[in-house]
Design an enzyme around this catalytic site. Structure first.
Site, PDB file in Angstrom:
ATOM      1  N   GLU A 166       0.810  -1.229   0.000  1.00 33.55           N
ATOM      2  CA  GLU A 166       0.000   0.000   0.000  1.00 33.55           C
ATOM      3  C   GLU A 166       0.841   1.277   0.000  1.00 33.55           C
ATOM      4  O   GLU A 166       0.719   2.107   0.909  1.00 33.55           O
ATOM      5  CB  GLU A 166      -0.947   0.021   1.198  1.00 33.55           C
ATOM      6  CG  GLU A 166      -1.913  -1.134   1.243  1.00 33.55           C
ATOM      7  CD  GLU A 166      -2.997  -0.977   2.311  1.00 33.55           C
ATOM      8  OE1 GLU A 166      -2.893  -0.050   3.133  1.00 33.55           O
ATOM      9  OE2 GLU A 166      -3.932  -1.783   2.315  1.00 33.55           O
ATOM     10  N   GLU A 367      -5.045  -8.744   0.886  1.00 34.80           N
ATOM     11  CA  GLU A 367      -5.680  -8.422   2.166  1.00 34.80           C
ATOM     12  C   GLU A 367      -7.152  -8.182   1.912  1.00 34.80           C
ATOM     13  O   GLU A 367      -7.533  -7.560   0.919  1.00 34.80           O
ATOM     14  CB  GLU A 367      -5.128  -7.131   2.807  1.00 34.80           C
ATOM     15  CG  GLU A 367      -3.780  -7.239   3.423  1.00 34.80           C
ATOM     16  CD  GLU A 367      -3.303  -5.916   4.049  1.00 34.80           C
ATOM     17  OE1 GLU A 367      -4.142  -5.111   4.510  1.00 34.80           O
ATOM     18  OE2 GLU A 367      -2.080  -5.700   4.048  1.00 34.80           O
TER      19      GLU A 367
HETATM   20  C1  BG6 Z   1      -4.391  -2.291   5.828  1.00 27.04           C
HETATM   21  C2  BG6 Z   1      -2.908  -2.286   6.141  1.00 27.04           C
HETATM   22  O1  BG6 Z   1      -4.679  -1.243   4.982  1.00 27.04           O
HETATM   23  O2  BG6 Z   1      -5.268  -2.133   6.906  1.00 27.04           O
HETATM   24  C3  BG6 Z   1      -2.606  -2.959   7.470  1.00 27.04           C
HETATM   25  O3  BG6 Z   1      -2.124  -2.880   5.130  1.00 27.04           O
HETATM   26  C4  BG6 Z   1      -3.592  -2.493   8.532  1.00 27.04           C
HETATM   27  O4  BG6 Z   1      -1.270  -2.679   7.811  1.00 27.04           O
HETATM   28  C5  BG6 Z   1      -5.004  -2.852   8.091  1.00 27.04           C
HETATM   29  O5  BG6 Z   1      -3.315  -3.011   9.789  1.00 27.04           O
HETATM   30  C6  BG6 Z   1      -6.100  -2.552   9.131  1.00 27.04           C
HETATM   31  O6  BG6 Z   1      -6.077  -1.254   9.608  1.00 27.04           O
HETATM   32  P1  BG6 Z   1      -6.832  -0.753  10.926  1.00 27.04           P
HETATM   33  O7  BG6 Z   1      -6.389   0.626  11.134  1.00 27.04           O
HETATM   34  O8  BG6 Z   1      -8.300  -0.876  10.703  1.00 27.04           O
HETATM   35  O9  BG6 Z   1      -6.461  -1.644  12.048  1.00 27.04           O
END
Ligand code: BG6
Length: 465
Positions: A166, A367
């Site tokens: 990202e 992801e």
């Molecule tokens: C993703 C990232 O965008 O979101 C991760 O690659 C991150 O590193 C994940 O932990 C979740 O984010 P959050 O802020 O909701 O815990």
């Protein structure tokens, strides 16, 4: 109806070094380590990265749990700030080398494919203070040196590499919307950083080729957060807003990564607005010649936009949002805890977009996931979190993904964020995403209901709807 996934499908989950390892024995601080040191109150409940999910100490037990739920592949990252001793000369930190060797060996021993990322928001802070971080092309070259060390040390066992996770979040968080240190608002620097991150990815790929990694059958890709843009209406103004949002948020990285050049229309807008980056013909050639082998797509929520309320030539800090506003669609389905819309069909839209506009390149969902707060609410008397909402969320996304694959999109895997609940930047441990829960006070890890469920899906390589 049974939905069977392609043979050798990657079923797995993703995490990162800075979010799982903890700072144990680390010589250097990354941007987040430093930010926590100087401003702990900026982090949810003042929880920082010091322990994270303790992977540095408990990786063997953690990998065993990942194995227990059947994952056949996992992505994590090597921390530049752990592996390298002298950041200017790229000498090695002995304990860092030992640690990553042992981690990789442990994954292999458990028959889990390890996908290794080189950068997950974790630039060593010294390189920011000394050279301006990703604003500087010197740092781009130091990153290539770090990558080279990784390929030399671990290339005999790691077969799939990722240049960045990202990168757009670095641009947005650090240089526009102030959610990552150093929290600047600077359109010109933002554009330069976007360019430099693209250049860094291409230069790392160039190095990968030079080192003959492809000849060994290894592959290199990048991971982008592709948030498809949906216009609020089919009015010309909303469509125009959506086009520019798509250019800035997605195509700025997607086009160079796959087609080897930046989108002309975006370059024209940034030039007209006086925020275009500095580039050389030689660098543009490197970008043209060093595109990715595969793409990782992080998808969480759609991006709905409408025509902005302000005129694009408004006076003030340059922001891409002078061209589009976020649109809150009435009746949208929400994950209220996290504040994100749930829209599984977007995965299908991504699949077809890649098929039709991006050479049908091999790709995987790197992801996807559902962050939920206070998950203890759903714990049963045996201490198991019954996260049926996560099972439904994953199932729906997989159904749409399956349809995209049936229609010819070249998708080879699905990774959830994340295997074990991990530390998440400013949100620390507020939102939990894992197949496996983590009690951050005791570091006791317990498989959730979704972890048992995914194991069955993986064993059958299919979904029943
Ligand atoms: C993703 C990232 O965008 O979101 C991760 O690659 C991150 O590193 C994940 O932990 C979740 O984010 P959050 O802020 O909701 O815990």
């Amino acid at each position: 109806m049974e939905k069977v996934f392609p043979k050798n499908f990657w079923w797995g989950a993703a995490t990162s070094g800075p979010q799982s390892e903890g700072r144990f024995n680390k010589k250097h601080a990354n941007m987040f380590d430093y930010w926590y040191d100087i401003e702990p109150e900026a982090f949810y409940n003042q929880v920082g990265p010091d322990t994270a999910s303790n992977f540095y100490n408990s990786f063997r037990e953690d990998i065993k749990l990942m194995k227990e739920i059947g994952l056949n592949s996992v992505r994590t990252s090597i921390q530049w700030s752990r592996l390298i001793e002298d950041l200017d000369t790229n000498t090695l930190n002995e304990d860092g080398v030992r640690f990553y060797n042992e981690v990789i060996d442990e994954f292999i021993k458990n028959d889990i494919r390890i996908v290794m990322n080189l950068h997950h928001f974790d630039l060593p802070v010294e390189l920011y203070h000394k050279y301006g971080g990703w604003e500087s092309k010197k740092v781009v070259d130091l990153f290539v040196g770090f990558a080279e060390k990784c390929f030399e040390l671990f290339g005999d066992r790691v077969k799939e590499w990722v240049t960045h996770n990202e990168p757009m979040v670095v641009v947005d968080g650090e240089y526009l919307y102030q959610f990552h240190y150093p929290k600047l608002v600077d359109g010109k620097k933002a554009a330069q950083v976007a360019y430099n991150l693209n250049l860094a990815s291409a230069k790392v790929i160039e190095k990968f080729k030079e080192m003959g990694m492809h000849e060994k059958g290894d592959k290199i890709g990048t991971v982008l957060n592709l948030t498809p843009t949906y216009p609020a209406s089919s009015s010309q103004e909303d469509l125009h807003a959506a086009e520019i949002a798509e250019l800035w948020n997605n195509k700025l990285f997607l086009e160079p990564a796959i087609h080897g050049h930046f989108p002309e229309k975006l370059v024209a807008i940034l030039t007209q607005d006086g925020v275009i980056w500095e580039s050389t013909a030689e660098e543009l050639q490197i970008i043209a010649e060093n595109t990715i082998d595969f793409l990782g797509v992080n998808f969480y929520h759609p991006n709905r936009v409408k025509a902005p309320d302000i005129a694009p030539n408004s006076v003030g800090d340059w922001m891409p949002t002078r061209y589009y506003d976020h649109y809150e669609m009435p009746g949208r389905r929400m994950n209220i805890d996290k504040g994100w819309e749930i829209y599984p069909k977007a995965v299908y839209d991504i699949a077809l977009n890649i098929k039709e506009n991006y050479k049908n390149i091999p790709w995987f969902v790197s992801e996807n996931g559902m962050g939920v707060s206070r998950e203890e609410r759903f714990m049963n008397s045996d201490g198991i979190i019954e996260d049926d909402y996560r099972i439904d969320f994953i199932r729906e996304h997989l159904e749409w993904l399956h349809r995209g694959i049936e229609e010819g999109s070249n998708c080879f895997g699905y990774h959830l964020w994340t295997p074990i609940d991990c530390w998440s930047w400013g949100n620390a441990y507020r939102n939990r995403y894992g197949f496996i829960s983590n009690n951050i006070h005791t570091q006791i890890k317990t498989i959730k209901k979704s972890g048992r469920w995914i194991k069955e899906v993986i064993e059958k390589n299919s979904l029943y709807s």
